[in-house]
Design a protein around this motif. Structure first.
Motif: not given
Ligand code: SF4
Length: 457
Positions: A183, A207, A209, A211, A215, A224, A228
């Protein structure tokens, strides 16, 4: 026009409900295969993996799932973590309903992935996790309960366990850095979207996210989880194809010491020792001599057994470890693995001294061996797959050739990465040649060890 890969990322972002259905199905299948075999009786001598649930679960877990997850991470990034992992689903679920406490400093310690990987690998070998469902339930079930507890205590709907404490997160991070997709955030588009909105007093939706990644400044696929959720956000984030060596040469994506330590000491060192010890003639020889010496001296304490949750103890299968066995396994894996890791670390360290290039510290040079580390794990884990197939009289004769081809692939890829890195150094040519030559040594050492394991022992 968007590519098929980009569209796949967007599709994930648009269908969170479907992803959750898949994730909870995975939880159900995982729990079934983990718990039910542990309460079933041991298989008869004429049982097969297609008519006995214990053998079937053993094959699915260790013959298919475990090497398969490594391969998928190598090819697609941490999609297993973000889309399928039952522990990730459970910890996030608990975190949405939990206390939401801030993350304490001890959790953020960068050494956890190494320590947790070493501990779980050692303990798994001592209680024979690959062979007995009660051992698998104890370790994987314990890990799942810890994931739930951490989720309940910390974060608000986030995967704190996965980001900081999961025992295999360090290995997955290494493999994800080699993935040919990731990503990517377009910083300019991200900032432009903030300025272009009609009413700036209304904040843009953040977002979710899992973790907690930054971003807009995403420079690595290591952390990551490839879930998605951010795809298409502000028209700035997309799933794209990249060179598998991109993170190695990109100065914005530095290699940390903890990653180099996990690669050299845990993946190439201790994990290799874990694959070796069951068939090592050196260990067998040492054990027989020590046992004879103990008997002669009348010291029987070390020849006794222990409870199954401490050391393998399955007399019905003629499989009982003594304290001597346990001590030697720990010594072989820790002593041999750490020694091997130190031997492998010596060469990038010397090469960095020769190059004297601030952009090429030993940690970055060491990351050249990541492909060899990934292939080593896949080779080692598929030893179990093949052993299980052999027990069913299925032993394809192309396996030795495929093993050598995979080893050659990992070695050549690592050597290519060394070449790419050192070619870009500003050091004088003679030093670059000397450093590049030194960097060959760990590849030769690892190839020799695998050759010995497959064809000599
Ligand atoms: S794809 Fe990666 S950066 Fe995007 S929200 Fe998921 S974990 Fe976080």
């Amino acid at each position: 026009m968007s590519t098929a890969v980009e569209r796949f990322g967007l599709m994930l972002a648009r269908h969170p409900g479907s992803i959750q259905v898949v994730q909870w199905l995975m939880v159900a299948v995982y729990l079934f295969l983990l718990v039910v075999p542990a309460i079933l009786p041991a298989p008869d001598a004429d049982a097969h993996l297609w008519n006995n649930l214990r053998l079937f679960a053993q094959f699915v877990f260790w013959g298919l799932w475990w090497p398969g997850v490594m391969l998928i991470t190598l090819l697609t990034g941490r999609t297993w973590c973000g889309l399928f992992c039952p522990e990730g689903t459970l910890t996030e679920w608990a975190s949405r309903r939990g206390l939401g406490r801030p993350i304490p400093r001890w959790i953020r310690w960068s050494g956890w992935p190494f320590v947790a990987f070493v501990c779980i690998t050692l303990y798994g070998q001592l209680i024979s996790i690959y062979d007995y469902p009660d051992a698998a339930l104890l370790i994987l079930g314990g890990s799942g309960i810890a994931a739930l507890a951490v989720g309940y205590l910390y974060g608000r709907g986030k995967r704190i366990w996965c980001r900081y404490l999961c025992p295999v997160s360090g290995v997955f991070s290494l493999l994800a850095r080699l993935a040919p997709v990731h990503y990517r955030t377009d910083r300019a588009a991200w900032n432009a979207a903030a300025k272009a909105r009609p009413d700036r007093s209304i904040p843009i939706r953040a977002v979710d996210c899992p973790t907690l990644l930054d971003i807009p400044r995403l420079t690595s696929a290591a952390e990551c989880h490839a879930c998605g959720r951010c795809a298409g956000h502000r028209n700035a984030v997309s799933l794209v194809v990249r060179s598998p060596n991109q993170e190695l040469v990109d100065p914005a994506s530095p290699s940390t010491r903890s990653q180099a330590v996990i690669l050299l000491f845990a993946v190439l060192g201790i994990a290799t020792a874990a694959f070796q010890w069951p068939i090592s003639p050196w260990l067998l020889h040492l054990k027989l001599n020590l046992a004879a010496w103990l008997v002669e001296g009348g010291h029987y304490g070390l020849l006794g057994s222990a409870p199954w949750w401490l050391l393998t103890n399955h007399p019905e299968a003629n499989d009982v470890f003594t304290w001597l066995d346990g001590g030697l396994i720990v010594a072989y894996m820790l002593g041999g693995g750490l020694l091997l890791g130190a031997l492998l670390a010596l060469w990038p360290w010397l090469a960095a001294r020769l190059l004297r290039d601030a952009r090429l510290p030993w940690e970055r040079l060491a990351m050249s061996y990541a492909p060899l580390g990934g292939i080593s794990l896949i080779l080692g884990l598929t030893m179990l797959t093949l052993a299980q197939l052999r027990a069913e009289h299925l032993s394809p004769d192309w396996v030795p050739g495929l093993r050598m081809a995979l080893l050659a692939f990992g070695s050549v890829w690592s050597l290519w990465r060394i070449f790419v890195l050192i070619r870009g150094s500003a050091a004088p040519q003679a030093r670059r040649i000397a450093a590049g030559t030194l960097m060959w040594a760990p590849v030769i050492v690892m190839d020799s060890l695998w050759y010995q394991l497959f064809f000599v022992w």
